[in-house]
Design an enzyme around this catalytic site. Structure first.
Site, mmCIF file in Angstrom:
data_model
loop_
_atom_site.group_PDB
_atom_site.id
_atom_site.type_symbol
_atom_site.label_atom_id
_atom_site.label_comp_id
_atom_site.label_asym_id
_atom_site.label_seq_id
_atom_site.Cartn_x
_atom_site.Cartn_y
_atom_site.Cartn_z
ATOM 1 N N HIS A 125 39.306 -56.436 16.418
ATOM 2 C CA HIS A 125 40.595 -56.298 15.742
ATOM 3 C C HIS A 125 41.767 -56.808 16.567
ATOM 4 C CE1 HIS A 125 38.745 -52.954 12.979
ATOM 5 N NE2 HIS A 125 38.387 -54.169 12.644
ATOM 6 N N CYS A 133 51.732 -66.350 16.610
ATOM 7 C CA CYS A 133 52.662 -66.794 15.578
ATOM 8 C C CYS A 133 52.028 -66.556 14.206
ATOM 9 C CB CYS A 133 52.988 -68.266 15.792
ATOM 10 S SG CYS A 133 53.913 -68.951 14.410
ATOM 11 N N CYS A 149 58.403 -68.638 17.210
ATOM 12 C CA CYS A 149 57.591 -69.664 17.859
ATOM 13 C C CYS A 149 58.323 -71.012 17.724
ATOM 14 C CB CYS A 149 56.271 -69.674 17.098
ATOM 15 S SG CYS A 149 55.170 -71.029 17.409
ATOM 16 N N CYS A 151 57.348 -73.494 16.272
ATOM 17 C CA CYS A 151 57.129 -74.032 14.916
ATOM 18 C C CYS A 151 58.071 -73.374 13.899
ATOM 19 C CB CYS A 151 55.674 -73.851 14.474
ATOM 20 S SG CYS A 151 55.304 -72.223 13.782
ATOM 21 N N GLY A 188 33.047 -42.803 18.730
ATOM 22 C CA GLY A 188 34.459 -42.566 18.428
ATOM 23 C C GLY A 188 35.007 -43.387 17.286
ATOM 24 N N SER A 190 35.325 -43.636 12.912
ATOM 25 C CA SER A 190 35.100 -42.961 11.631
ATOM 26 C C SER A 190 34.098 -43.741 10.773
ATOM 27 C CB SER A 190 36.430 -42.796 10.882
ATOM 28 O OG SER A 190 37.045 -44.052 10.729
ATOM 29 N N ASN A 214 30.498 -38.487 18.491
ATOM 30 C CA ASN A 214 31.701 -38.209 17.709
ATOM 31 C C ASN A 214 31.796 -36.698 17.488
ATOM 32 O OD1 ASN A 214 33.718 -38.115 15.557
ATOM 33 N ND2 ASN A 214 33.275 -40.281 15.227
ATOM 34 N N PRO A 215 32.974 -36.121 17.630
ATOM 35 C CA PRO A 215 33.072 -34.680 17.367
ATOM 36 C C PRO A 215 32.886 -34.348 15.887
ATOM 37 C CG PRO A 215 35.213 -35.571 18.079
ATOM 38 C CD PRO A 215 34.227 -36.690 18.141
HETATM 39 P P1 OAD Z 1 39.711 -43.588 13.158
HETATM 40 O O1 OAD Z 1 41.046 -42.986 13.478
HETATM 41 O O2 OAD Z 1 39.393 -43.909 11.743
HETATM 42 O O3 OAD Z 1 38.550 -42.620 13.674
HETATM 43 C C1 OAD Z 1 38.541 -42.083 14.961
HETATM 44 C C2 OAD Z 1 37.226 -41.355 15.159
HETATM 45 O O4 OAD Z 1 37.187 -40.872 16.487
HETATM 46 C C3 OAD Z 1 37.037 -40.146 14.228
HETATM 47 O O5 OAD Z 1 35.747 -40.218 13.642
HETATM 48 C C4 OAD Z 1 37.148 -38.951 15.179
HETATM 49 O O6 OAD Z 1 36.307 -37.882 14.775
HETATM 50 C C5 OAD Z 1 36.664 -39.559 16.474
HETATM 51 N N1 OAD Z 1 37.169 -38.906 17.690
HETATM 52 C C6 OAD Z 1 38.334 -38.221 17.882
HETATM 53 N N2 OAD Z 1 38.434 -37.803 19.150
HETATM 54 C C7 OAD Z 1 37.314 -38.239 19.800
HETATM 55 C C8 OAD Z 1 36.836 -38.139 21.139
HETATM 56 N N3 OAD Z 1 37.516 -37.509 22.086
HETATM 57 N N4 OAD Z 1 35.631 -38.702 21.434
HETATM 58 C C9 OAD Z 1 34.927 -39.360 20.482
HETATM 59 N N5 OAD Z 1 35.336 -39.484 19.209
HETATM 60 C C10 OAD Z 1 36.512 -38.938 18.866
HETATM 61 O O7 OAD Z 1 39.546 -44.857 14.098
HETATM 62 P P2 OAD Z 1 38.538 -46.105 13.974
HETATM 63 O O8 OAD Z 1 37.208 -45.701 13.482
HETATM 64 O O9 OAD Z 1 38.623 -46.842 15.259
HETATM 65 O O10 OAD Z 1 41.685 -51.256 12.049
HETATM 66 O O11 OAD Z 1 39.283 -46.931 12.866
HETATM 67 C C11 OAD Z 1 38.770 -48.169 12.494
HETATM 68 C C12 OAD Z 1 39.872 -49.125 12.174
HETATM 69 O O12 OAD Z 1 40.758 -48.557 11.205
HETATM 70 C C13 OAD Z 1 40.812 -49.444 13.321
HETATM 71 O O13 OAD Z 1 40.323 -50.421 14.202
HETATM 72 C C14 OAD Z 1 42.013 -49.961 12.603
HETATM 73 C C15 OAD Z 1 42.124 -48.915 11.536
HETATM 74 O O14 OAD Z 1 42.759 -49.297 10.413
HETATM 75 C C16 OAD Z 1 42.563 -52.258 12.121
HETATM 76 O O15 OAD Z 1 43.650 -52.126 12.656
HETATM 77 C C17 OAD Z 1 42.107 -53.524 11.484
#
Ligand code: OAD
Length: 244
Positions: A125, A133, A149, A151, A188, A190, A214-215
């Site tokens: 990501h 830009c 930029c 451009c 970590g 979702s 994951n918790p």
């Molecule tokens: P999320 O915020 O959707 O999920 C975070 C996850 O981390 C959840 O399942 C929590 O239960 C878990 N969590 C919280 N604390 C934790 C800890 N201490 N140890 C382990 N796990 C823990 O974040 P992502 O899954 O990264 O995309 O989200 C995916 C994408 O959605 C991101 O990259 C972003 C967002 O929109 C873009 O920006 C394109």
């Protein structure tokens, strides 16, 4: 020998697979950085002025109101300016040495894996510390200022927004790593945002020993061979202890 004392039967299953494995792939999300103080996206602290990420992280939002989107990113950059990698990132940097082939794939844009010493990180990501830009795509590093930029296009963070394509080469490398991994960890995340969320399912389909850290429950939990409920900062150092 590394310290594997007090690990219990669950971790023995992981060690048995890891000892046999030639290749390992790890897929991380915002949860690995939570213990460094970076807000997750879907957690409460992910909100800014009542906007959800989905309302700001889009090309349409930027075209409609670039100043608001840039203000949000300035807030997020400020939040991550002073943070440090945590023991979870450090354990993953160590894990690189343990397998013949090791691939770290992250959805995070905070650069903490690199800061912890991981050398070859697939950033699906993008990275919030860089700009690119919005029109011609040319990139610039931190410290370079000015809204536009040469451009004439506006600079924006070099991250992937909702509705945008992921960097194709990075995605292909990640898919390949998931398909060929003997051991695959999903940490970590979702596991809700596609196409990245395909990765653990692909690894499972291809026969890898899969681990979720994951918790909370995720859509992948039922398929994982081993589910470690809790914080990555406590589990990962147990999976990849310091050699000593
Ligand atoms: P999320 O915020 O959707 O999920 C975070 C996850 O981390 C959840 O399942 C929590 O239960 C878990 N969590 C919280 N604390 C934790 C800890 N201490 N140890 C382990 N796990 C823990 O974040 P992502 O899954 O990264 O995309 O989200 C995916 C994408 O959605 C991101 O990259 C972003 C967002 O929109 C873009 O920006 C394109």
């Amino acid at each position: 020998m590394s310290d594997r004392s007090g690990t219990g039967p669950d971790l023995e299953r992981f060690f048995a697979s890891a000892d046999e494995a030639r290749s390992c792939a790890v897929f991380t999300g915002a949860g690995v950085s939570a213990e460094s103080g970076v807000p997750t996206f879907r957690g409460k602290e992910g909100m800014w002025k009542d906007f959800k990420a989905e309302e700001l992280a889009t090309p349409e939002a930027f075209e409609r109101d670039p100043d608001r989107v840039l203000e949000w990113y300035a807030w997020r950059r400020e939040k991550i300016a002073d943070i440090e990698p945590n023991p979870g990132h450090e354990a993953l940097a160590r894990a690189e040495e343990r397998f013949e082939e090791f691939t770290l794939i992250t959805q995070n844009i905070d650069g903490l894996h690199e800061q912890a010493g991981s050398r070859d990180v697939i950033e699906l990501h993008g990275n919030i510390l860089r700009d690119r830009c919005h029109v011609c795509g040319s990139r610039r590093g931190p410290g370079e200022d000015g809204p536009r930029c040469t451009c004439g296009g506006r600079y924006r963070p070099d991250v992937v927004w909702f509705g945008e394509m992921l960097p194709q080469q990075a995605l292909e490398r990640a898919f390949q790593a998931a398909r060929s991994a003997d051991v695959f960890l999903s940490v970590g995340t979702s596991t809700l945002v596609y196409p990245a969320a395909y990765l653990p399912f692909m690894a499972h389909e291809a026969g890898a020993f899969t681990v979720e850290v994951n918790p909370e429950r995720t859509p992948f939990s039922d398929q994982a061979d081993l589910v470690l409920r809790g914080a990555s900062g406590s589990w990962l150092p147990r999976l990849f202890p310091r050699e000593g």
